[in-house]
Design an enzyme around this catalytic site. Sequence first.
Site, short mmCIF file in Angstrom:
data_model
loop_
_atom_site.label_atom_id
_atom_site.label_comp_id
_atom_site.label_asym_id
_atom_site.label_seq_id
_atom_site.Cartn_x
_atom_site.Cartn_y
_atom_site.Cartn_z
CG HIS A 116 16.87 -13.05 12.47
ND1 HIS A 116 18.12 -12.50 12.33
CD2 HIS A 116 16.00 -12.21 11.85
CE1 HIS A 116 18.02 -11.37 11.65
NE2 HIS A 116 16.75 -11.16 11.35
CG ASN A 168 13.25 -8.91 14.15
OD1 ASN A 168 13.22 -8.74 15.37
ND2 ASN A 168 14.19 -9.63 13.55
CD GLU A 213 14.95 -11.57 7.67
OE1 GLU A 213 14.27 -10.55 7.70
OE2 GLU A 213 15.71 -11.90 8.60
CB SER A 271 17.76 -3.23 3.25
OG SER A 271 18.95 -3.38 4.01
CD GLU A 329 20.21 -9.65 13.27
OE1 GLU A 329 19.40 -9.58 14.21
OE2 GLU A 329 20.22 -8.83 12.31
CE LYS A 361 16.90 -7.29 12.81
NZ LYS A 361 17.95 -7.28 11.81
N GLY A 417 20.21 -5.06 7.28
CA GLY A 417 20.83 -3.93 7.95
C GLY A 417 21.88 -3.21 7.12
P1 13P Z 1 16.61 -4.75 8.24
O1 13P Z 1 15.22 -4.46 7.72
O2 13P Z 1 17.06 -3.76 9.27
O3 13P Z 1 17.59 -4.95 7.14
O4 13P Z 1 16.53 -6.14 9.03
C1 13P Z 1 15.92 -7.22 8.42
C2 13P Z 1 15.73 -8.27 9.42
O5 13P Z 1 16.69 -8.85 9.90
C3 13P Z 1 14.35 -8.60 9.81
O6 13P Z 1 14.30 -9.78 10.54
#
Ligand code: 13P
Length: 261
Positions: free
Chosen positions: A104, A18, A176, A219, A106, A20, A182
């Site tokens: 997601h 992903n 997740e 992560s 976010e 982003k 992150g």
């Molecule tokens: P990270 O791998 O940067 O922690 O992000 C995970 C994520 O949100 C994947 O959709």
Amino acid sequence: MACQRSTTEVRSTLVVGNWKMNLLRNEALDLVAELGRLGAVANELVDVVICPPFTALTSLADHGMHGIKLGAQNCHFSQKGAYTGEVSAEMLCDVGCSYVIIGHSERRRDYNETDAEIGRKAHHALQVGLRPIICVGELLEERQSGKTLEVLFRQIDEIVETAGADVVSKSVIAYEPVWAIGTGLAATSAQVQDVHAAIRAHLEEITVSGAVPILYGGSVTAANAAGLFSCQDVDGALVGGASLKAQEFAQIVHEARQRTR
Ligand code: 13P
């Protein structure tokens, strides 16, 4: 800590990047070319998907993907119409996507996406031929107060109520934990295995297929991928930051191959 995985029953592994809101078109093309050079591509036991920003999808599809599949990071729940700024599932199919990330954390946090909307999106995406990757996850305070499974089951139940058990059976679930995204603080393999096994049992209870692939995200790195992939109920990974680094992502794909060899 690695957890046990039976060698008799082997499901294929799905590694999803992903990206982003990162990478301009040329950077996206360079990264995919580098992944191709590093051999981070699909084979019969590992599927590799990248989900770039909308703006890079057409360029990537036109230039060839070295066997890597394309996904998007979101779609609308309607077919078309007066939804300024939105992108429909059909449009994503039209530019060569086969997967779409839905719900997601976010988007739940920043755009107040609800489980009912996520269910509608999954339903519509599947209708037009996109495989939804449906994200669920708990906040840190929810984990600390022992509410992890209650939160996850509530999210799943509402999505299933809206989308239908059949749609979720044909989707992918991504666990997740919000506190792991992150932060560099991935959940341990044991924590992930416990949650994935509970999700799978719950899905079966509510008549969703227990064979739904369940990915872990939060992560994930080249260093922790092998431990995560060794877990019985981990069917792959949804990778954020590490998917922007060719060597790191290629190593995660390599670890997925080792697991299913
Ligand atoms: P990270 O791998 O940067 O922690 O992000 C995970 C994520 O949100 C994947 O959709």
